[in-house]
Design an enzyme around this catalytic site. Structure first.
Site, PDB file in Angstrom:
ATOM      1  N   HIS A  96     -23.135  79.120  29.528  1.00 14.73           N
ATOM      2  CA  HIS A  96     -22.731  79.282  28.123  1.00 14.73           C
ATOM      3  C   HIS A  96     -23.437  80.470  27.451  1.00 14.73           C
ATOM      4  O   HIS A  96     -23.013  80.926  26.390  1.00 14.73           O
ATOM      5  CB  HIS A  96     -22.957  77.980  27.332  1.00 14.73           C
ATOM      6  CG  HIS A  96     -24.379  77.711  26.950  1.00 14.73           C
ATOM      7  ND1 HIS A  96     -25.170  76.798  27.611  1.00 14.73           N
ATOM      8  CD2 HIS A  96     -25.145  78.217  25.953  1.00 14.73           C
ATOM      9  CE1 HIS A  96     -26.358  76.752  27.033  1.00 14.73           C
ATOM     10  NE2 HIS A  96     -26.379  77.612  26.034  1.00 14.73           N
ATOM     11  N   ASP A 146     -22.383  74.016  33.622  1.00 12.13           N
ATOM     12  CA  ASP A 146     -23.059  75.053  32.832  1.00 12.13           C
ATOM     13  C   ASP A 146     -24.157  75.734  33.650  1.00 12.13           C
ATOM     14  O   ASP A 146     -25.345  75.503  33.467  1.00 12.13           O
ATOM     15  CB  ASP A 146     -23.651  74.407  31.570  1.00 12.13           C
ATOM     16  CG  ASP A 146     -24.154  75.435  30.570  1.00 12.13           C
ATOM     17  OD1 ASP A 146     -23.804  76.621  30.723  1.00 12.13           O
ATOM     18  OD2 ASP A 146     -24.890  75.057  29.639  1.00 12.13           O
ATOM     19  N   GLY A 243     -32.484  79.043  21.890  1.00 12.89           N
ATOM     20  CA  GLY A 243     -33.253  80.097  22.534  1.00 12.89           C
ATOM     21  C   GLY A 243     -33.863  79.674  23.853  1.00 12.89           C
ATOM     22  O   GLY A 243     -34.306  80.514  24.638  1.00 12.89           O
ATOM     23  N   SER A 245     -32.059  77.828  26.018  1.00  8.86           N
ATOM     24  CA  SER A 245     -30.930  77.649  26.937  1.00  8.86           C
ATOM     25  C   SER A 245     -31.098  78.462  28.209  1.00  8.86           C
ATOM     26  O   SER A 245     -31.506  79.626  28.163  1.00  8.86           O
ATOM     27  CB  SER A 245     -29.629  78.060  26.253  1.00  8.86           C
ATOM     28  OG  SER A 245     -29.270  77.151  25.245  1.00  8.86           O
TER      29      SER A 245
END
Length: 315
Positions: A96, A146, A243, A245
């Site tokens: 993502h 993801d 931040g 991720s």
């Protein structure tokens, strides 16, 4: 204090407490057989000696330089994500983070970073040769599958060289399982609280793996939690935030760290009863290894062709 970071060292004193009886260890598909060969030190998953900080990221504590040497900072156009170094040229991150299909020229990867956007003497900066999203990832279901791979562009024929502040984490096999309630570490430069708008120096926190049935219950996330995801959280509100991720959920086995999860999504930051949700890396181990292996073969073939043309040889 060293600058804005807390640092300390531990004395080499053995702990007097013994491990609790009946504690379950991670389950490996095949138990290693006896061998007369000397035990080899793993080339991955090892932190710098005397650099393992203790901690409770959001609600976490400052990490010491070198405590998480596999951390990668990904500056993607005007956005920021984290990633994990798994080999000299490869970073694992969240798909993502690349939803807007950024140009490769807009991506910069910094290894060995301690403070956000700070390229000190221990850091190395790389451009990106390519990034690859999992084939079944779709922007219409951005929390599912993801995971992404980022290939670093070589500098003078090399990617990342191992230092006390830069080294890869170990990739788990597809059958590696850490039991529910196992303690693992998350780390990142993300927001210190849900409404923050700035990043920090590297933080770390300890979270426990939450049973899948509990996390997929109607009062937590229900059917939003799917196969290929895992939940982890803490009663003291330690959690990942904006931040963070793409960063690692690192779980240890016999002193070696494995990339067990990728920070993916969650309801807010540190909310009670809403743990963080992570991409379960073992499910994607075969894909990761196949992409890296295919890339190596392609590189070898291209090198052979270049040498052949350069020396004007004939086949």
């Amino acid at each position: 204090m060293t600058g804005r970071a807390v640092s300390w060292e531990y004395c080499a004193i053995e702990p007097c407490s013994k491990p609790a009886l009946g504690r379950r260890s991670p389950v490996l598909a095949v138990a290693p057989g006896p061998s007369r060969r000397p035990v080899r030190t793993p080339a991955c998953g090892k932190r710098q000696e005397k650099r393992i900080s203790r901690g409770r990221i959001l609600g976490g504590t400052s990490a010491l330089p070198g405590a998480h040497p596999w951390m990668a900072a990904l500056y993607i156009a005007d956005e920021f994500c984290a990633g994990t170094l798994v080999s000299s040229c490869w970073i694992v991150s969240a798909a993502h983070c690349f939803l807007r299909n950024p140009l490769k020229s807009q991506i910069r990867v910094v290894l060995g970073q301690h403070s956000f956007n700070d390229t000190g003497p221990n850091t190395r900066t790389f451009a990106v040769q390519d990034y690859i999203l999992y084939p079944r990832y779709t922007q219409f279901e951005p929390t599912l599958n993801d995971i992404a791979l980022v290939k670093l562009k070589k500098v003078e024929g090399r990617c990342a060289l191992k230092t006390p502040f830069i080294r890869p984490i170990c990739l788990p096999g597809k059958d590696l399982t850490f039991p529910d309630h196992s303690c693992c570490k998350i780390s990142g430069w993300g927001h210190m609280h849900e409404k923050a708008n700035s990043y920090s120096h590297l933080m770390e926190g300890v979270v426990k793996i939450i049973p899948f049935d509990q996390c997929s219950s109607p009062d937590v996330y229900g059917s939003e939690v799917r196969s290929g995801m895992l939940c982890a959280g803490s009663e003291s509100c330690v959690d990942a935030c904006q931040g963070d991720s793409g960063g690692p959920l690192a779980c240890d086995c016999d002193g070696v760290s494995f990339l067990y999860g990728i920070i993916s999504w969650g309801d807010g930051c540190g909310r009670s009863g809403k743990p963080g949700v992570y991409t379960l890396v073992p499910k994607y181990s075969d894909w990761i290894n196949s992409v890296i292996k295919k890339s190596r073969k392609t590189s070898v073939n291209r090198t052979t062709i270049d040498i052949c043309i350069g020396s004007q040889c004939q086949r």
